[in-house]
Design a protein around this motif. Structure first.
Motif, mmCIF file in Angstrom:
data_model
loop_
_atom_site.group_PDB
_atom_site.id
_atom_site.type_symbol
_atom_site.label_atom_id
_atom_site.label_comp_id
_atom_site.label_asym_id
_atom_site.label_seq_id
_atom_site.Cartn_x
_atom_site.Cartn_y
_atom_site.Cartn_z
ATOM 1 N N LEU A 24 -8.447 3.266 -4.612
ATOM 2 C CA LEU A 24 -8.013 2.975 -3.239
ATOM 3 C C LEU A 24 -6.561 3.696 -2.867
ATOM 4 O O LEU A 24 -6.756 4.362 -1.754
ATOM 5 N N ARG A 25 -5.822 3.414 -4.061
ATOM 6 C CA ARG A 25 -4.602 4.232 -3.404
ATOM 7 C C ARG A 25 -4.468 5.714 -3.410
ATOM 8 O O ARG A 25 -3.747 6.105 -2.486
ATOM 9 N N GLU A 26 -5.192 6.349 -4.357
ATOM 10 C CA GLU A 26 -5.331 7.913 -4.220
ATOM 11 C C GLU A 26 -5.865 8.245 -3.132
ATOM 12 O O GLU A 26 -5.590 9.380 -2.374
ATOM 13 N N THR A 27 -7.117 7.472 -2.473
ATOM 14 C CA THR A 27 -7.613 7.897 -1.385
ATOM 15 C C THR A 27 -6.722 7.714 0.023
ATOM 16 O O THR A 27 -6.734 8.504 0.634
ATOM 17 N N ALA A 28 -5.936 6.633 -0.038
ATOM 18 C CA ALA A 28 -5.074 6.105 0.887
ATOM 19 C C ALA A 28 -4.078 7.263 0.983
ATOM 20 O O ALA A 28 -3.768 7.839 2.074
ATOM 21 N N LYS A 29 -3.708 7.798 -0.071
ATOM 22 C CA LYS A 29 -2.398 8.658 -0.059
ATOM 23 C C LYS A 29 -3.081 10.032 0.472
ATOM 24 O O LYS A 29 -2.338 10.723 1.307
ATOM 25 N N ALA A 30 -4.232 10.484 0.114
ATOM 26 C CA ALA A 30 -4.785 11.780 0.628
ATOM 27 C C ALA A 30 -5.081 11.476 2.014
ATOM 28 O O ALA A 30 -5.160 12.823 2.737
ATOM 29 N N ILE A 31 -5.407 10.520 2.669
ATOM 30 C CA ILE A 31 -5.679 10.679 4.007
ATOM 31 C C ILE A 31 -4.333 10.050 4.967
ATOM 32 O O ILE A 31 -4.498 9.646 6.261
ATOM 33 N N LYS A 32 -3.218 9.793 4.174
ATOM 34 C CA LYS A 32 -2.086 9.479 4.751
ATOM 35 C C LYS A 32 -2.054 7.956 5.536
ATOM 36 O O LYS A 32 -1.644 8.075 6.622
ATOM 37 N N VAL A 33 -2.592 7.216 5.000
ATOM 38 C CA VAL A 33 -2.544 5.806 5.577
ATOM 39 C C VAL A 33 -1.985 4.943 4.260
ATOM 40 O O VAL A 33 -1.939 5.271 3.191
ATOM 41 N N SER A 34 -1.476 3.741 4.538
ATOM 42 C CA SER A 34 -1.230 2.736 3.523
ATOM 43 C C SER A 34 -2.664 2.383 2.892
ATOM 44 O O SER A 34 -3.536 2.321 3.053
ATOM 45 N N PRO A 35 -2.375 1.922 1.484
ATOM 46 C CA PRO A 35 -3.328 1.364 0.648
ATOM 47 C C PRO A 35 -4.033 0.106 1.446
ATOM 48 O O PRO A 35 -5.061 -0.228 1.563
ATOM 49 N N GLN A 36 -3.154 -0.760 1.947
ATOM 50 C CA GLN A 36 -3.315 -1.901 2.700
ATOM 51 C C GLN A 36 -4.060 -1.720 3.873
ATOM 52 O O GLN A 36 -5.370 -2.132 4.199
ATOM 53 N N PHE A 37 -3.901 -0.541 4.736
ATOM 54 C CA PHE A 37 -4.635 -0.360 5.820
ATOM 55 C C PHE A 37 -6.022 0.100 5.259
ATOM 56 O O PHE A 37 -6.852 -0.311 6.066
#
Length: 129
Positions: A24-37
């Protein structure tokens, strides 16, 4: 549209992400959103992602064209009513598979006003018959 569409969209993202072994964290970082979002989207608590973020997600997860089209279709269904500006009398017709395919092909081939004018002229001629 409501909750069921949001949940389907979120679960589809989660399944694609997990199939590819991405956190979840690496995917969120790749799409420029927070892991929480991203977690909220996957749980169906947020309606969808922007077009730009969907494209980043598709590139990050190396989605096939079919998976990308499924993702964008689910995204459209998950959007809340005021997210997309569409005349009400066209809204149901705009999700027709043929209409969606025509729009995608237009975008992919760089079709412009001239091509759409030809189509409209043909349809107007049929209407007059």
């Amino acid at each position: 549209m409501g909750e069921n569409a949001k949940v389907r969209f979120g679960k589809y993202i989660e399944s694609l992400r997990k199939e590819r072994g991405k956190s979840l964290r690496e995917t969120a970082k790749a799409i420029k959103v927070s892991p929480q979002f991203l977690s909220e989207v996957e749980k169906g608590r947020k309606s969808t992602l922007t077009t730009e973020r969907i494209e980043k997600l598709a590139n990050f997860l190396l989605l096939s064209p079919e998976e990308y089209h499924d993702l964008t279709a689910l995204s459209a269904k998950a959007r809340e009513g005021n997210d997309v500006l569409m005349p009400q009398d066209c809204a149901d017709f705009a999700v027709n598979d043929f209409v969606v395919e025509a729009c995608r092909l237009s975008k992919e081939t760089g079709a412009g006003e001239a091509e759409w004018k030809i189509l409209l002229d043909e349809l107007r001629a049929r209407k007059e018959l």
